[in-house]
Scaffold this active site. Structure first.
Site, short mmCIF file in Angstrom:
data_model
loop_
_atom_site.label_atom_id
_atom_site.label_comp_id
_atom_site.label_asym_id
_atom_site.label_seq_id
_atom_site.Cartn_x
_atom_site.Cartn_y
_atom_site.Cartn_z
N ASP A 1 0.83 -1.20 0.00
CA ASP A 1 0.00 0.00 0.00
C ASP A 1 0.88 1.27 0.00
O ASP A 1 2.10 1.20 0.27
CB ASP A 1 -0.89 -0.04 1.26
CG ASP A 1 -2.20 0.72 1.08
OD1 ASP A 1 -2.32 1.52 0.14
OD2 ASP A 1 -3.10 0.53 1.93
N ASP B 1 -10.72 2.23 -3.35
CA ASP B 1 -11.30 1.92 -2.03
C ASP B 1 -12.81 1.95 -2.09
O ASP B 1 -13.48 1.58 -1.12
CB ASP B 1 -10.80 2.92 -0.99
CG ASP B 1 -9.45 2.52 -0.42
OD1 ASP B 1 -9.02 1.37 -0.68
OD2 ASP B 1 -8.82 3.33 0.27
C1 DGJ Z 1 -5.84 1.83 1.88
C2 DGJ Z 1 -6.20 0.61 1.09
O1 DGJ Z 1 -6.69 0.97 -0.16
C3 DGJ Z 1 -7.21 -0.20 1.89
O2 DGJ Z 1 -7.63 -1.33 1.16
C4 DGJ Z 1 -6.59 -0.62 3.19
O3 DGJ Z 1 -5.53 -1.50 2.98
C5 DGJ Z 1 -6.12 0.60 3.97
N1 DGJ Z 1 -5.27 1.44 3.18
C6 DGJ Z 1 -5.39 0.19 5.22
O4 DGJ Z 1 -4.86 1.26 5.90
#
Ligand code: DGJ
Length: 715
Positions: free
Chosen positions: A455, A525
């Site tokens: 991430d 997301d």
């Molecule tokens: C952003 C990601 O896109 C989410 O899926 C998740 O992993 C969060 N970060 C966790 O902090």
């Protein structure tokens, strides 16, 4: 495999030909390298002649209006240059002319050099034999004894045939709202698609597609498209010049870019991959998907299909514990998940987003005996195990930052702007690179991880690199990304079975650069299944459904509060790599049964969805009540058509969705994905021609309903 290159010694015209595409360039009498053709394949003996331009007027000298394959900023150039340089003596004029060419391992290398100064640019061309997709990059060399500062550098400049009817398609967005498709006329105003964020960003995708108004439709007409294999700040410029030629330039973003080339030093750009299709927007994206599978993605044609995963993020956020994760893993296994991913919150003092990024050791209060008991249970349940990391970041409240406050991007004495309470580690520093590689290598080895979700949750602000020499500090834009690629490639080399997902707060870092090391990406997301249809439509304009993960999550959705039935959520998420992100502790028996049925059904068709050819039968545009998307396996033996209804209206449209891409002469049996009776009037079998001419439609009612038809070829 690369296409054959035609560039005999002594030639003045060079061409690459493959899969119905010709790319040609030639040297004119004055030594400029001119683009001659990019598009539909030409006959071997077609006239391709580079003619020197004459001055157009006192305002347009000959050199400045010559369409150059890679112009230097000099001689009054008013279009986008390939490269702009400043010499130690203050001269800023660079005029590049042909010097030499050679063919090396199926690549054509054409050397240009300044008319006087010791600077050369070597243009590299390869063409994918299967799709005609062209790879272009440039390497600048300082052949002198004084430093030369580069202020701009493109991977390529491309030229389309003269015309005034071009339209540009591009993709843009923001967090949780990525992948919106836009269309704009190509005119004399320069359109810039760019990121100034240090990474690809959610804003503009480093992808473009250009068609011709009135000629280009979903399945017909010319499309020129391309994408930059780069995960840093980029810029793509598109404009029609004063002679009507459309020019596309793509490369490093000149915003804050500078690279002082030392004597004998070279700087190589990333690759711009660019294709031509005569088969409309759909034909272009199908070619590009096929190209990505064959040439970009890890594993190539032999890559594994994406396993069905469960990810606990939307269920538990940071509140992860051994017992909680085991309970979810047991439920995920019941519905057929093949991979269990522990997301954020497992390390250091990570109880929210304020602390612990950088401290990649297991939190012993949450997992008293480390992760081993969870991993063992996950494996015993028949799944493999993956872990979330965000290696490039650090919270000021972390042991790593307390030990190395100088490891972050910053300008001394200036504020260090936080995003999500975190700062960006300066990966351009080799000590930071080596630290991260060592930490990640140990993490993967010690836990025998099958999968890393990588991430990246903020962009750059104060992009300073104070310990580099003053003239080298802006190298950070290139050096950072190169070191990121080094870590990713080295991890994969050391752990050949490891798979990776690229994520940046959703789809903030999706590009052909990161995809070389990523088996899959997290597009957004936003997991709302209706929004996702549009997101997935935008995503697949540029990138393959093979890498596009989609989760079934809870209703109402966190992003917009929309309520949707579970079947609809599955049918939306099954159009890419299926994942489950719902809180399974809240599910009843009926939901488990439905989910198990859908997961089993998905496994029957995932090869077709992930690796097949995608047809946009009726795209899920913003105002569409209904949409239909179809995937046909590479051998034509299986197809699946998803039909989705946003909301029933008293004037429901009964028009059948006509299939595409089937073998017209073959017979296909049709059935409902996931079981159930065929709707009245839909025959159980008919020829491909019948399905493509007559079509079929599920009688969907209500709000947010869907169905999918599977076509199995019988002969
Ligand atoms: C952003 C990601 O896109 C989410 O899926 C998740 O992993 C969060 N970060 C966790 O902090």
């Amino acid at each position: 495999m690369n296409a054959r290159v035609s560039a005999p010694a002594g030639a003045r015209v060079f061409r690459l030909d493959a899969a119905g595409v010709t790319y040609a360039m030639g040297v004119d009498e004055r030594g400029y390298l001119q683009p001659l053709h990019w598009g539909l394949a030409l006959a071997a003996d077609d006239p391709l002649i580079a003619r020197a331009a004459a001055e157009l007027s006192g305002f347009d000298p000959a050199g400045s209006i010559t369409a150059q394959e890679f112009p230097g900023q000099g001689e009054g150039l008013v279009a986008e240059p390939g490269v702009k340089a400043a010499f130690a003596d203050g001269n800023r004029d660079l005029v590049l002319k042909y010097r030499a060419h050679r063919v090396e391992d199926d690549a054509l290398l054409v050397e240009l050099a300044d008319i006087d100064r010791p600077v050369s640019v070597t243009l590299r061309y390869v063409m994918d034999a299967g799709t005609g997709v062209l790879g272009r990059s440039a390497t600048v060399a300082n052949e002198g004894i004084e430093p030369v500062r580069l202020d701009r550098l493109a991977a390529a400049v491309l030229t389309l045939p003269v015309g005034d009817d071009y339209c540009l398609h591009y993709l843009s967005g923001r967090h949780a709202a990525e992948w919106t498709r836009h269309t704009a006329p190509v005119g004399p105003a320069l359109t810039l698609l760019e990121s100034r964020r240090g990474s690809t960003g959610h804003g503009n995708q480093p992808w473009f597609a250009v068609g011709r108004d009135g000629l280009t439709s979903e399945e017909h007409g010319p499309v020129w498209y391309g994408a930059l294999a780069w995960s840093g700040s980029f810029r793509i410029g598109v404009a029609r010049d004063n002679l009507g030629r459309v020019r596309v330039s793509a490369g490093y973003n000149p915003h804050d870019f500078a690279w002082t080339l030392k004597p004998a030093e070279v700087l190589e750009t990333p690759v711009l991959w660019a294709g031509y299709s005569g088969g409309g927007w759909g034909g272009a994206s199908r070619d590009f998907h096929r190209f990505q599978a064959a040439r970009i993605l890890p594993g190539g044609a032999a890559a594994r299909l994406r396993p069905v995963l469960y990810n606990s993020w939307e269920a538990t956020a940071f509140d992860v514990t051994l017992d909680g994760q085991v309970a979810l893993a047991e439920k995920a296994a019941r519905i057929g998940a093949e991979r269990f991913v522990l997301d954020d919150g497992w390390f250091g003092e990570r109880h929210g987003d304020r602390a612990a990024l950088g401290d990649w050791t297991v939190n012993r209060a949450k997992f008293p005996d480390g992760l081993a008991p969870l991993i063992a249970r996950v494996r015993a349940l028949g799944m493999d195990f993956g872990l979330w990391v965000e290696p490039e970041m650090v919270n000021p409240d972390s042991d790593l930052y307390r030990a190395h406050p100088d490891w972050v991007l910053h300008h001394p004495g200036r504020p260090r702007t936080e995003g999500r309470n975190q700062l960006v580690l300066n990966l351009a520093r080799d000590d930071v690179r080596d630290h991260l590689l060592a930490v990640l290598d140990a993490l993967v080895r010690d836990h025998d991880l099958a999968f890393l979700k990588w991430d990246y949750n903020r962009n750059w602000t104060e992009a300073g690199w104070p310990d580099a020499a003053a003239e080298d500090r802006q190298r950070v834009h290139v050096a950072y990304v190169r070191n990121l690629y080094h870590i990713l490639s080295e991890l994969r080399r050391r752990h050949p079975a490891l798979e990776m997902e690229a994520c940046s707060g959703g789809g903030g870092r999706v590009d052909l650069g990161i995809l070389a090391w990523s088996d899959q990406v997290w597009p957004s997301d936003n997991t709302d299944p209706f929004d996702r249809l549009a997101i997935q439509d935008g995503f697949t304009r540029a990138y393959s459904p093979q890498v596009m993960m989609a989760w079934v999550t809870d209703s109402p959705n966190w992003a917009n509060g929309r309520r949707t039935p579970l079947d609809y959520r599955f049918l939306s998420a099954m159009q890419g790599g299926l994942g489950i992100g719902a809180n399974l502790n809240h599910w009843g028996e009926a939901e488990f049964a439905a989910a198990a049925r859908w997961v089993a059904a998905y496994k029957e068709v995932r090869g077709t969805v992930q690796r097949g050819r995608l047809y946009r039968i009726d795209p899920p545009l913003d105002d569409a009540a209904a949409s239909a998307t179809m995937y046909v396996s590479a051998d034509g033996g299986q197809a699946v058509m998803f039909q989705m209804l946003r909301g029933s209206m008293f004037r429901d449209d009964p028009t059948p969705h006509r299939a595409r891409g089937l073998d017209a002469a073959a017979t296909y049996a049709v059935r409902m994905l996931g079981g159930g009776l065929l709707p009245d009037g839909v025959p159980p079998r008919a020829s491909g021609a019948w399905w493509m001419a007559r079509g079929l439609r599920a009688p969907l009612k209500g709000d947010y309903s869907g169905a999918a038809f599977v076509f199995d070829r019988e002969n």
